[in-house]
Design a protein around this motif. Structure first.
Motif, PDB file in Angstrom:
ATOM      1  N   GLN A   3     -16.232  51.969  27.280  1.00  0.00           N
ATOM      2  CA  GLN A   3     -17.559  52.142  27.780  1.00  0.00           C
ATOM      3  C   GLN A   3     -18.417  51.049  28.649  1.00  0.00           C
ATOM      4  OE1 GLN A   3     -19.077  54.861  25.773  1.00  0.00           O
ATOM      5  NE2 GLN A   3     -20.587  54.310  27.575  1.00  0.00           N
ATOM      6  N   PRO A   4     -18.056  49.770  28.702  1.00  0.00           N
ATOM      7  CA  PRO A   4     -18.564  49.147  30.092  1.00  0.00           C
ATOM      8  C   PRO A   4     -18.399  49.561  31.083  1.00  0.00           C
ATOM      9  CG  PRO A   4     -17.663  47.563  28.194  1.00  0.00           C
ATOM     10  CD  PRO A   4     -17.154  49.142  27.772  1.00  0.00           C
ATOM     11  N   PHE A   5     -17.258  50.225  31.386  1.00  0.00           N
ATOM     12  CA  PHE A   5     -16.888  50.777  32.851  1.00  0.00           C
ATOM     13  C   PHE A   5     -18.194  52.011  33.118  1.00  0.00           C
ATOM     14  CE2 PHE A   5     -14.818  54.330  34.972  1.00  0.00           C
ATOM     15  CZ  PHE A   5     -14.683  53.845  36.233  1.00  0.00           C
ATOM     16  N   TRP A   6     -18.066  52.883  32.115  1.00  0.00           N
ATOM     17  CA  TRP A   6     -18.972  54.122  32.174  1.00  0.00           C
ATOM     18  C   TRP A   6     -20.393  53.703  32.063  1.00  0.00           C
ATOM     19  CZ3 TRP A   6     -16.563  57.805  34.215  1.00  0.00           C
ATOM     20  CH2 TRP A   6     -15.535  58.184  33.885  1.00  0.00           C
ATOM     21  N   ASP A   7     -20.870  52.698  31.357  1.00  0.00           N
ATOM     22  CA  ASP A   7     -22.291  52.213  31.365  1.00  0.00           C
ATOM     23  C   ASP A   7     -22.418  51.672  32.990  1.00  0.00           C
ATOM     24  OD1 ASP A   7     -22.315  52.423  28.854  1.00  0.00           O
ATOM     25  OD2 ASP A   7     -22.251  50.416  28.153  1.00  0.00           O
TER      26      ASP A   7
END
Length: 136
Positions: A16-20
């Motif tokens: 999720q941090p990558f996509w954020d």
């Protein structure tokens, strides 16, 4: 034949941090706090030293085109209308061997191995921003 909607990425809690970061138009990757290698694709432990002390950092989005292919026949549902399209692998400048896979925005005839690229972001309708490679 009725077209099938394209499969969207399915962010996991780990990624999720990558996509954020993508949503902010930033390339954000994991980094080991102990060895301090960058890691992509996200992992639970550092593949180099096995540490679980991993953080997320924004990295420069520049690199070189390591390989690419032009897809003329896709087996991925929903991409039938998009062929041909180009998928590439870029080695990021921030660390030797660190690579990212993404669609390439440029025509295949303009590409060459080792060409400088930048990781940008393209809108995926119904999903949001996804990484894309563009020649610099």
């Amino acid at each position: 034949m009725i077209p099938t909607p394209a499969a969207d990425p399915r962010p996991t809690p780990l990624a999720q941090p990558f996509w954020d970061g993508c949503a902010r138009r930033a390339l954000v990757l994991q980094r080991c706090a102990d060895c301090p290698r960058y890691i992509h694709f996200p992992k639970e432990r550092c593949p180099t030293c096995r540490s679980d002390r991993l953080t997320w950092e924004e990295v420069p989005a520049t690199g070189t085109l390591a390989t690419f292919t032009e897809v003329h026949r896709t087996f991925a549902p929903g991409f039938e209308e998009q062929v041909p399209y180009v998928v590439g692998v870029a080695e990021l400048d921030v660390q030797a061997g660190l690579r990212i896979v993404a669609n390439v925005a440029d025509p295949v005839a303009t590409l060459s191995l080792g060409a400088p690229v930048v990781v940008g972001f393209a809108e995926r309708p119904g999903f949001g921003l996804v990484p894309t490679l563009t020649l610099t």
